[in-house]
Design a protein around this motif. Structure first.
Motif, short mmCIF file in Angstrom:
data_model
loop_
_atom_site.label_atom_id
_atom_site.label_comp_id
_atom_site.label_asym_id
_atom_site.label_seq_id
_atom_site.Cartn_x
_atom_site.Cartn_y
_atom_site.Cartn_z
N VAL A 55 0.85 -1.19 0.00
CA VAL A 55 0.00 0.00 0.00
C VAL A 55 0.89 1.25 0.00
CG1 VAL A 55 -1.83 1.25 1.21
CG2 VAL A 55 -1.75 -1.27 1.30
N HIS A 56 1.94 1.19 0.86
CA HIS A 56 2.81 2.35 1.03
C HIS A 56 4.11 2.18 0.27
CE1 HIS A 56 0.20 2.56 4.66
NE2 HIS A 56 0.18 3.83 4.30
N SER A 57 4.70 3.32 -0.07
CA SER A 57 6.03 3.26 -0.68
C SER A 57 6.87 4.37 -0.06
CB SER A 57 5.93 3.48 -2.19
OG SER A 57 5.79 4.87 -2.44
N ILE A 58 8.11 4.38 -0.41
CA ILE A 58 9.04 5.39 0.13
C ILE A 58 8.59 6.81 -0.22
CG2 ILE A 58 10.63 5.42 -1.86
CD1 ILE A 58 12.66 5.08 0.88
N ASN A 59 7.81 6.91 -1.29
CA ASN A 59 7.32 8.23 -1.68
C ASN A 59 6.31 8.82 -0.70
OD1 ASN A 59 8.89 8.13 -3.96
ND2 ASN A 59 7.28 7.08 -5.16
N ASP A 60 5.76 7.96 0.17
CA ASP A 60 4.83 8.45 1.19
C ASP A 60 5.54 9.02 2.40
OD1 ASP A 60 2.54 7.61 -0.22
OD2 ASP A 60 2.94 5.54 0.43
N CYS A 61 6.85 8.77 2.48
CA CYS A 61 7.58 9.13 3.71
C CYS A 61 7.86 10.63 3.81
CB CYS A 61 8.90 8.38 3.78
SG CYS A 61 8.67 6.62 4.05
N TRP A 62 7.90 11.03 5.02
CA TRP A 62 8.28 12.41 5.39
C TRP A 62 9.75 12.58 5.04
CZ3 TRP A 62 7.39 14.20 11.15
CH2 TRP A 62 8.16 15.35 11.43
N VAL A 63 10.04 13.61 4.26
CA VAL A 63 11.44 13.91 3.92
C VAL A 63 11.97 14.96 4.88
CG1 VAL A 63 13.00 14.77 2.13
CG2 VAL A 63 11.05 13.29 1.51
N HIS A 64 13.07 14.64 5.53
CA HIS A 64 13.60 15.51 6.58
C HIS A 64 14.23 16.78 6.00
CE1 HIS A 64 15.11 16.90 10.33
NE2 HIS A 64 16.38 16.63 10.07
N ASP A 65 13.83 17.91 6.52
CA ASP A 65 14.42 19.19 6.12
C ASP A 65 14.93 19.92 7.36
OD1 ASP A 65 15.10 21.65 5.14
OD2 ASP A 65 13.09 22.19 4.43
N GLU A 66 16.23 19.82 7.56
CA GLU A 66 16.85 20.46 8.74
C GLU A 66 16.64 21.96 8.77
OE1 GLU A 66 20.77 17.58 8.85
OE2 GLU A 66 21.00 19.74 8.52
N PHE A 67 16.56 22.54 7.57
CA PHE A 67 16.57 24.00 7.47
C PHE A 67 15.16 24.58 7.36
CE2 PHE A 67 20.33 22.13 5.51
CZ PHE A 67 21.33 22.66 6.32
N ASP A 68 14.17 23.72 7.55
CA ASP A 68 12.78 24.17 7.47
C ASP A 68 12.56 25.41 8.35
OD1 ASP A 68 10.09 24.41 7.20
OD2 ASP A 68 9.60 22.34 7.76
N ALA A 69 12.15 26.49 7.72
CA ALA A 69 11.96 27.74 8.48
C ALA A 69 10.75 27.64 9.40
CB ALA A 69 11.78 28.91 7.51
N ASN A 70 9.81 26.80 9.03
CA ASN A 70 8.63 26.59 9.86
C ASN A 70 8.98 25.59 10.97
OD1 ASN A 70 6.20 25.59 10.92
ND2 ASN A 70 5.12 26.18 9.04
N PRO A 71 8.76 25.96 12.21
CA PRO A 71 9.21 25.10 13.32
C PRO A 71 8.31 23.88 13.56
CG PRO A 71 8.12 27.05 14.18
CD PRO A 71 8.17 27.22 12.68
N THR A 72 7.20 23.78 12.85
CA THR A 72 6.22 22.75 13.18
C THR A 72 6.77 21.33 13.08
OG1 THR A 72 4.61 24.24 12.23
CG2 THR A 72 3.86 22.01 12.72
N ARG A 73 7.41 21.03 11.95
CA ARG A 73 7.90 19.65 11.75
C ARG A 73 9.00 19.30 12.75
NH1 ARG A 73 7.43 17.26 5.86
NH2 ARG A 73 5.44 18.16 5.29
#
Lengths: 613, 346
Positions: free
Chosen positions: B267-285
């Motif tokens: 059902v799932h693939s790697i494309n469903d995964c959250w991609v980590h962004d260290e520099f995300d300006a938004n603090p939510t993730r």
């Protein structure tokens, strides 16, 4: 009608009103003008701890006392000759302090039934004859101010607020002083509110003119300039002097000045003052708490700055643990404790001298350090420099004790030339050959090797150090040796401090021994008793640990030693234990400085019929 | 002068040995601190600083003995106050690279106030938090990071308090570089230390560190061969959040809820995964990531949670000094003392 100008030698004036009436401002303006006219002067602001207590209430009365003279004076005066009372509460609170026959200028506009009730007056003192022993001059200050400002486009409240300048103008007329210094001050202070400049200037001028034209005032007074030593002078408060002393010490040593501090009454002004001097490379770190303040200062000392921390009673207690660290790491650090009434929060705006034993002994373990105390507002300048010099040259924490009375009080300072001030020698160790962090010179002082210096990388900290080498050591004998070395290092400071000076006869019946802010009152008391045919001498300690080396000799030259202190006998305790000599105590713990008369009476009592000869 | 120093910096070739002092290390055999010391000494030559410009500062606790063992300048302070001491050092000489070695008791309990304020101000300091979730030096009482219910000498019936999540706290307080690593993950720790050394601003690294005496095995689920892969999530910038022995599990964001997905379920693939962004300006993730350890069933992330740049306290302070100097000119004694209201007595 022609008005008489009467020349008088000295006058004590007290301005008193509601906390919102601007009495501190009025007092300080009168002081500045008086200073520029060349009188000697001494001031005593006195205000409640609350920012603004309920209007008209007894607890909300704020006062500013100023003693000015054509001769050399030492105190803000025992009993005012003139009281300016802005409301009934101010009259009630201050009346008992006045001289008999004192002049009271009363803002009669404020003596309505509401204010009388707030001040717990059952009848109006202006009408019930209770003020018959005084020269009462009722002036409807508020009403006159309002009429003077009638046509200005300001709210009633804003106009009313100008009444302190009306009162000030009246006093300027009465004591024959120029009004232009305050005029200029108003222009700068309200430069963004031209309408307030106009209102305050007009109120000031109206007050002055009122004195000139009305018939109730028949006499003006003139106080000639004092014959002070030649030089250029400025008026200075103790806190301001402390701050400027440290900036000067930074210039003398060539070191950056670092202050780590947390605001606390009555020490905050030192932080505020020092935060202005960025062009002197002064770094003021307003820390998150007292402990952070002193810890940052210790870090700054390690990094090679002239490091200081400023505080008052409760904050001083919080710094205790870190002070031990400064003793152990043998770093230069100056801690200023502007003493206030305690214990706990005590009376935050009132003065006391009850932190001496804490300064001497308030640490765990054997943790000696240098303790100094300033004797007058202007002396705070010199003692800040002296504390810095000793800390740096002897690699030791130094506690400088001042107090609320010195901090807020002011007097003229003859500005010394830069060259007249002592040199401060800084010897940063840079040579890596045979370097050990705890090796010592002839005074047992260890080297100051600061981070950034190649080849001197070393570690220090609160754990006991092996002498010379500086590595951690728990060896019993080494610990005892280090305890003794640290004590001896502090005792060695005795070699560089001046001998105790005895003012008056060098031996005799009575020596009054004192420290801190009591100096002026004692000096005046001794001068006064002289004229009554008594004799006593004075010796005042500015160095308390170590004591001047001749202290023991001095004590032995007198039959009786009297120690007046604003505590329950801290110095007396130390003198008794160190010199096994009994002393007579005079203690006052009311949050107020000594009156000259209190000391005078005690001296006469102690002397009995002997006249001190 | 500046150029000369830079030149020297590149010329001097240090080895790990240059960063060891002559003091005998006295931690318990098997203590995780040894690894932190070794990785620090190993990476220090790459910090790009002259040895004499590096300062290690600490408070009190096992971790805080750290400066004694480093061949740099060091200061062993008092309990909880390392950040305050370090602030003084950094403000007086901003050229120094100032590191703090601290423990969970030292920094999060008694030193909590200094920690949050150092983060808030973004002082250019590097903090390494040795978190073993126990008080070691005082011999086995629970710490502010001990899990609720933990039985220790001072909580014989289990603690009734919730622990601090250090990453969440640092992030909320304003730290600009936030990372976690583990004493046993030596390469990973080296990378975190190195990256912290290059960050301009408050860098915070939480190191899960094993206390062999009082809390042995607290992190074994993250370090033991059999359990590690299913419990540990290594964060890498630009890479999907994938873990598991066969890289068969991923993290998907369902709205704001992180959920574990099976990448082999068709059902799932790697494309469903959250991609980590260290520099995300938004603090939510970053905040969601920091909460992983509070949510049962989610793996424990290590790596850089967030990093971003904002003005530093020390940088802005020095700038202000320079601005005032250029406006007012250098201060002199005469300017200081002879103000408007002076008068002369002849």
């Amino acid at each position: 009608m022609a008005k008489v100008i009467q020349i008088v030698e000295d006058v004590t004036v007290r301005f008193a009103g509601d906390s919102g009436d601007g009495m501190q401002l009025t007092g300080s303006q009168f002081t500045d003008t008086t200073a520029v006219v060349g009188n000697d002067l001494s001031t005593l602001p006195d205000f409640p701890a609350e920012i603004r207590a309920p209007a008209g209430s007894l607890s909300g009365v704020s006062g500013f006392q100023l003693h000015f003279s054509s001769k050399d004076i030492q105190t803000p005066g025992d009993t005012p000759d003139v009281l300016v009372a802005m409301n009934p509460a101010a009259l009630k609170v201050n009346l008992k302090d006045l001289k008999p026959n004192a002049t009271i200028i009363i803002n009669s506009s404020a003596f309505d039934s509401k204010n009388l009730r707030l001040a717990n007056y059952e009848t109006n003192p202006l009408e019930d004859g209770s003020l018959s022993g005084y020269n009462v001059i009722p002036v409807p200050l508020t009403q006159l101010t309002m009429s003077a400002l009638e046509d200005l486009n300001l709210s009633t409240k804003e106009k009313e607020r100008c009444k302190n300048f009306f009162a000030l103008g009246l006093m300027y007329w009465m004591f024959n002083r120029p009004i232009d210094i305050t005029m200029r001050w108003i222009e700068t202070k309200f430069k963004n509110r031209p309408e307030l400049v106009e209102a305050n200037k007009r109120a000031l001028q109206a007050g002055y003119n009122y004195g000139d034209t009305t018939e109730i005032f028949t006499t003006r007074y003139e106080i000639k300039a004092a014959k002070l030593p030649k030089g250029i002078y400025r008026n200075i408060s103790g806190n301001e002097a402390t701050a400027l002393g440290f900036v000067t010490a930074s210039l003398k040593s060539g070191l950056k000045l670092f202050l780590g501090s947390y605001p606390i009454t009555p020490a905050s002004e030192i932080l505020q003052e020092l935060s202005k001097y960025k062009e002197y490379d002064v770094i003021t770190f307003q820390a998150e708490d007292e402990i952070s303040g002193i810890s940052a200062a210790i870090g700054a000392a390690f990094a090679g700055a002239l490091a200081i921390t400023t505080t008052s009673g409760p904050g001083f207690s919080l710094k205790t643990e870190a002070l031990g660290l400064a003793v152990m790491t043998e770093l230069p650090l100056v801690v200023v404790d502007v003493q206030r009434s305690g214990p706990s929060t005590g009376m935050p705006t009132k003065t006391e001298q009850a932190d001496l034993l804490q300064a001497m002994f308030g640490r765990h373990g054997e943790a000696p350090l240098v303790v100094l105390a300033a004797q007058s507002p202007a002396d705070c300048f010199y003692m800040a420099i002296e504390a810095s010099k000793i800390a740096i040259e002897h690699m030791t924490p130094v506690i400088l004790l001042t107090d609320g009375y010195l901090a807020f009080g002011s007097e003229p300072l003859r500005i010394p030339k830069f060259e007249e001030l002592p040199e401060i020698k800084v010897n940063f160790r840079t040579d890596p050959t045979n370097f050990y962090p705890y090796q010592r010179d002839e005074n047992l002082v260890r080297p100051w090797a600061i981070p950034g210096t190649p080849g001197l990388e070393h570690r220090i900290g609160g754990l006991e150090k092996r002498n010379i080498y500086g590595n951690i050591s728990y060896e019993p004998e080494n610990h005892e040796e280090m305890v003794r070395v640290r004590k001896q290092k502090v005792d060695n400071v005795q070699k560089v401090i001046p001998d105790l000076v005895v003012e008056g006869e060098q031996e005799g019946e009575l020596l009054v021994l004192s420290w801190g802010s009591t100096y002026g009152a004692i000096k005046e008391a001794i001068e006064n008793i002289k004229s009554k045919g008594y004799k006593a001498s004075q010796a005042h300690l500015r160095y308390i640990n170590p004591f001047p080396k001749n202290l023991g000799d001095v004590l032995n030259r007198f039959k009786k030693i009297l120690i007046p202190e604003l505590n329950m006998g801290h110095l007396a305790f130390i003198i008794r234990s160190k010199f096994l000599k009994d002393v007579i105590q005079l203690n006052k713990v009311q949050g107020r400085p000594f009156k000259v008369s209190e000391i005078e009476n005690k001296i006469i009592e102690v002397l009995g019929g002997k006249n001190g000869k | 002068m500046e150029n000369k120093i830079d030149e020297i910096k590149t010329q001097v070739k240090y080895t790990a040995k240059d960063f060891a002092s002559d003091v005998d290390v006295k931690w318990c055999p098997g203590c995780g601190d040894y690894s932190i010391l070794a990785q620090t000494q190993r990476t220090s030559p790459d910090f790009g600083e002259l040895k004499e410009n590096i300062v290690w500062i600490s408070g009190i606790g096992c971790s805080s003995r750290f400066p004694y063992y480093m061949g740099t300048y060091g200061f062993h302070g008092i309990h909880g106050r390392a950040a305050a001491i370090a602030t003084g050092v950094k403000l007086v000489n901003p050229k120094l690279q100032v590191w703090i070695a601290t423990g969970d008791g030292d920094m999060l309990s008694i030193g909590g106030n200094h920690f949050i304020h150092a983060c808030r101000k973004n002082i250019n300091l590097k903090i390494v938090l040795f978190n073993n979730q126990i008080y070691g030096l005082t011999k086995g009482q629970y710490s502010p990071t001990s899990e609720k219910g933990k039985i220790t000498k001072s909580s014989p019936y289990g603690t009734v308090e919730f622990p601090f999540n250090a990453i969440k706290l640092a992030d909320a307080a304003g730290a600009t570089f936030i990372a976690r690593t583990i004493d046993r993950e030596t390469k990973h720790m080296q990378e975190m230390l190195l990256r912290a050394s290059k960050h301009v601003g408050l860098a915070f690294i939480e190191v899960y560190q094993n206390c062999v005496i009082f809390n042995d095995g607290a992190f074994s689920h993250l370090t033991d061969k059999e359990t590690k892969a299913d419990n540990l999530l290594v964060l890498e910038h630009g890479k999907p959040l994938v873990f598991g022995a066969n890289k068969d599990k991923g993290i998907k964001l369902d709205g704001l809820n992180p959920v574990v997905i099976n990448l082999n379920d068709g059902v799932h693939s790697i494309n469903d995964c959250w991609v980590h962004d260290e520099f995300d300006a938004n603090p939510t993730r970053g905040f969601i990531l920091s909460r992983f350890t509070d949510i049962p069933g989610l793996p424990t992330p290590i790596g850089v949670f967030r990093q971003f740049n904002k003005p530093t306290f020390d940088g802005d302070y020095m700038k202000q000094i320079e601005e005032v100097k250029s406006k007012k000119g250098k201060g002199t004694y005469e300017k200081l003392m002879f103000n408007n209201n002076i008068w002369e007595v002849n």
